[in-house]
Design a protein around this motif. Structure first.
Motif, short mmCIF file in Angstrom:
data_model
loop_
_atom_site.label_atom_id
_atom_site.label_comp_id
_atom_site.label_asym_id
_atom_site.label_seq_id
_atom_site.Cartn_x
_atom_site.Cartn_y
_atom_site.Cartn_z
N ASP A 115 49.59 72.26 185.32
CA ASP A 115 49.82 73.24 186.38
C ASP A 115 51.26 73.29 186.86
O ASP A 115 51.56 73.91 187.89
CB ASP A 115 48.91 72.94 187.58
N VAL A 116 52.17 72.62 186.16
CA VAL A 116 53.56 72.51 186.64
C VAL A 116 54.25 73.87 186.70
O VAL A 116 54.97 74.17 187.66
CB VAL A 116 54.35 71.52 185.78
N GLY A 133 52.30 65.03 205.41
CA GLY A 133 52.71 66.36 205.81
C GLY A 133 53.53 67.09 204.77
O GLY A 133 53.64 68.33 204.80
N PHE A 134 54.11 66.35 203.83
CA PHE A 134 54.92 66.98 202.79
C PHE A 134 54.10 67.45 201.59
O PHE A 134 54.61 68.19 200.75
CB PHE A 134 56.01 66.01 202.30
N VAL A 135 52.86 67.01 201.50
CA VAL A 135 52.03 67.33 200.32
C VAL A 135 51.24 68.61 200.61
O VAL A 135 50.30 68.62 201.38
CB VAL A 135 51.07 66.17 199.99
N SER A 136 51.65 69.69 199.96
CA SER A 136 50.97 70.97 200.15
C SER A 136 49.72 71.08 199.29
O SER A 136 48.74 71.71 199.68
CB SER A 136 51.91 72.13 199.83
N GLU A 137 49.77 70.49 198.08
CA GLU A 137 48.64 70.58 197.16
C GLU A 137 48.78 69.50 196.10
O GLU A 137 49.88 68.98 195.87
CB GLU A 137 48.59 71.95 196.48
N THR A 138 47.67 69.16 195.47
CA THR A 138 47.70 68.29 194.29
C THR A 138 47.25 69.12 193.10
O THR A 138 46.34 69.95 193.21
CB THR A 138 46.81 67.06 194.46
N VAL A 139 47.93 68.89 191.95
CA VAL A 139 47.67 69.68 190.76
C VAL A 139 47.62 68.75 189.55
O VAL A 139 47.88 67.55 189.66
CB VAL A 139 48.76 70.75 190.56
N PHE A 172 56.02 75.52 189.98
CA PHE A 172 57.39 76.02 190.09
C PHE A 172 57.40 77.40 190.76
O PHE A 172 58.23 77.69 191.62
CB PHE A 172 58.04 76.14 188.71
N ALA A 173 56.47 78.26 190.36
CA ALA A 173 56.41 79.61 190.91
C ALA A 173 56.11 79.57 192.41
O ALA A 173 56.72 80.31 193.20
CB ALA A 173 55.36 80.43 190.18
N LYS A 174 55.19 78.71 192.82
CA LYS A 174 54.88 78.59 194.25
C LYS A 174 56.08 78.07 195.02
O LYS A 174 56.34 78.51 196.15
CB LYS A 174 53.68 77.66 194.43
N VAL A 190 57.46 75.83 180.76
CA VAL A 190 57.25 74.45 180.29
C VAL A 190 55.96 74.38 179.48
O VAL A 190 55.09 75.24 179.59
CB VAL A 190 57.20 73.46 181.47
N SER A 191 55.85 73.33 178.68
CA SER A 191 54.66 73.16 177.85
C SER A 191 54.20 71.71 177.91
O SER A 191 54.99 70.79 178.15
CB SER A 191 54.95 73.55 176.40
N LEU A 192 52.91 71.51 177.70
CA LEU A 192 52.33 70.16 177.65
C LEU A 192 52.39 69.70 176.20
O LEU A 192 51.81 70.34 175.31
CB LEU A 192 50.90 70.20 178.18
N GLU A 193 53.10 68.61 175.95
CA GLU A 193 53.40 68.17 174.58
C GLU A 193 52.98 66.72 174.36
O GLU A 193 52.88 65.93 175.31
CB GLU A 193 54.91 68.27 174.32
#
Length: 361
Positions: free
Chosen positions: A341-342, A331-337, A346-348, A17-20
Motif C-alpha cells: 500500500d506504499v 497522535g502521529f499515526v494516521s493509519e496502518t497499511v 504516498f498519494a495520501k 513503486v513495486s513489491l519485489e
C-alpha cells in the motif's frame, strides 16, 4: 544463511513503486540483519522515488522503522539477536573531528552496511538513508540499531527513527527551547507537528502553529499549540508578532524548506531570537536577505540535521517519555497499511490527508 524476502522498490524516477523479491546477505563484520515490524512512510522516501536525493536507482525505500535484531556479524557487541531496536540513519563513527570534539550528533562519517542487498537478478539496491526498511528483513550497520524498551509498539517507536525525532530535536536540541519561551512553527506536517510537541514538552508558554491547511493546524493543537495561524488568509509574520506582544517569537522553526517560508521565519523572530531550518529544500532553491537585517537582528540562524540527535541518548529517553504518557506518539499515526500500500500512502501524503501512514509487517 542469506534471506529472500519482499521489499518495496523504486526502479526509476517518478515510476510507481513495486513489491519485489530481495536477497539479504548474512551480516558481515559490523553489520546486523533486523526483522522489521513497522516502518513509517516519510516524505524523504517520496523524494527518493522522485529522484530528488540522487539518481542511484533502484532504491529500496523505507527508513523510519523499528524491529528485532535477527543476526549480527563479527565484532558486533552493542546489540544481539532478540534485541528490540529503532533504526537510525546516523550511526556515529566515534573518530571524526566532530566526534572527537564531543559533538557526535554532527558526525561526518556515519556508518552504513558494507554489503549490498540485491534484486533477484543480482542488481544492487540503494537503501533509503542507508536503511531500506519497507522490507521484511533489512541489512544495516550495527550502529544503526538503537536498543529501546520493547513495551513501546513498533508502530509508534519507529517514528523516532526520522520525522518525529527531527521535529522534537529541532525544538529542543537545535533551537534550545526552554520554559517560558515563545515558539512559532511554520509548516505543521509530521516534522512540524513534532516540533510543536517538542516545544510543549520543553515548557514553552506560547506555541504558534502556522500552516495553509486547517487540518494540520487542528493536529498541531492536539500536540500542544496554543495559537494557530492559517497563512493562506493571514500574514504569518504580523500574526506571530501580534501574539508575542509585538516582539516576534524567541524561536521560529521552519519545517517546510522553501525560501518564502524561511523569510517568514527570519522576520517573525524576536531580536536576538533563533531561526531553525528543519524543512529540507531542493538543490535549486536560494534565499536572499538584506545583509543589514541579518546583522541588525542578531540572534542565530541554524540548520537542524536529524534534530541534532544522538540516537543512543535520545531514542531511549523519548520512548521512556512515551511510556510515561508524556509523549503522544500515537497522535502521529494516521493509519496502518501493508507493504503493498506504499504507493497509495504516498498519494495520501501528497494530498495532506495523513501525518503518517505506517507500514506494518
Amino acid at each position: 544463511m542469506p534471506y529472500t524476502v519482499q521489499g518495496v522498490v523504486a526502479r526509476g524516477k517518478g515510476e510507481p513503486v513495486s513489491l519485489e523479491t530481495v536477497h539479504v546477505p548474512d551480516p558481515g563484520p559490523g553489520e546486523a540483519v533486523v526483522t522489521v515490524q513497522a516502518c513509517g512512510v516519510c516524505h524523504t522516501d517520496l523524494h527518493y522515488r522522485e529522484g530528488g536525493i540522487n539518481d542511484d536507482f533502484p532504491f529500496l525505500l523505507g527508513h523510519e522503522a523499528a524491529g528485532v535484531v535477527e543476526a549480527v556479524g563479527e565484532g558486533v557487541t552493542d546489540v544481539a539477536p532478540g534485541d528490540y531496536v529503532i533504526l537510525n540513519w546516523r550511526a556515529v563513527c566515534g573518530d571524526c573531528r566532530a566526534c572527537r570534539r564531543g559533538r557526535p550528533w554532527y558526525c561526518f562519517n556515519t556508518h552504513n552496511a558494507t554489503q549490498r542487498m540485491t534484486l533477484a537478478d543480482g542488481t544492487p539496491l540503494s537503501p533509503a538513508l542507508g536503511i531500506g526498511a519497507f522490507i521484511e528483513k533489512t541489512l544495516v550497520a550495527a550502529g544503526q540499531c538503537t536498543k529501546v524498551n520493547p513495551a513501546a509498539p513498533a508502530t509508534v517507536a519507529g517514528l523516532l527513527g526520522c520525522g518525529v525525532m527531527a521535529g522534537i530535536g529541532a525544538a529542543i536540541n537545535t533551537g534550545g527551547v526552554t520554559r517560558g519561551d515563545s515558539v512559532a512553527v511554520i509548516g505543521c506536517g509530521g516534522v512540524g507537528g513534532a516540533a510543536v510537541h517538542g516545544s510543549w514538552l520543553a515548557g514553552a508558554t506560547k506555541i504558534i502553529a502556522v500552516d495553509v491547511d486547517d487540518r494540520k493546524l487542528a493536529w498541531a493543537k492536539d500536540f500542544g499549540a496554543t495559537h494557530t495561524v492559517n497563512s493562506r488568509t493571514t500574514d504569518a509574520v504580523e500574526a506571530i508578532r501580534e501574539i508575542t506582544d509585538g516582539n516576534g517569537a524567541d524561536v521560529v522553526i521552519e519545517a517546510v524548506g522553501r525560501p518564502e517560508t524561511y523569510k517568514q521565519a527570519f522576520y517573525a523572530r524576536d531580536l536576538a531570537g533563533t531561526v531553525v531550518l528543519v524543512g529540507v529544500p531542493t538543490p535549486e532553491m536560494t534565499v536572499e536577505l538584506p545583509l543589514l537585517d541579518v546583522f541588525g537582528r542578531g540572534g542565530a540562524l541554524k540548520s537542524s540535521w536529524y534534530g541534532d540527535c544522538l540516537p543512543s541518548r535520545d531514542f531511549p529517553m523519548l520512548i521512556d517519555l512515551y511510556l510515561q504518557g508524556r509523549l503522544n506518539l500515537e497522535g502521529f499515526v494516521s493509519e496502518t497499511v501493508g507493504l503493498g500500500d506504499v504507493e497509495e500512502a504516498f498519494a495520501k501524503m501528497q494530498r495532506g490527508e495523513v501525518l503518517r501512514s505506517v507500514v506494518v509487517l
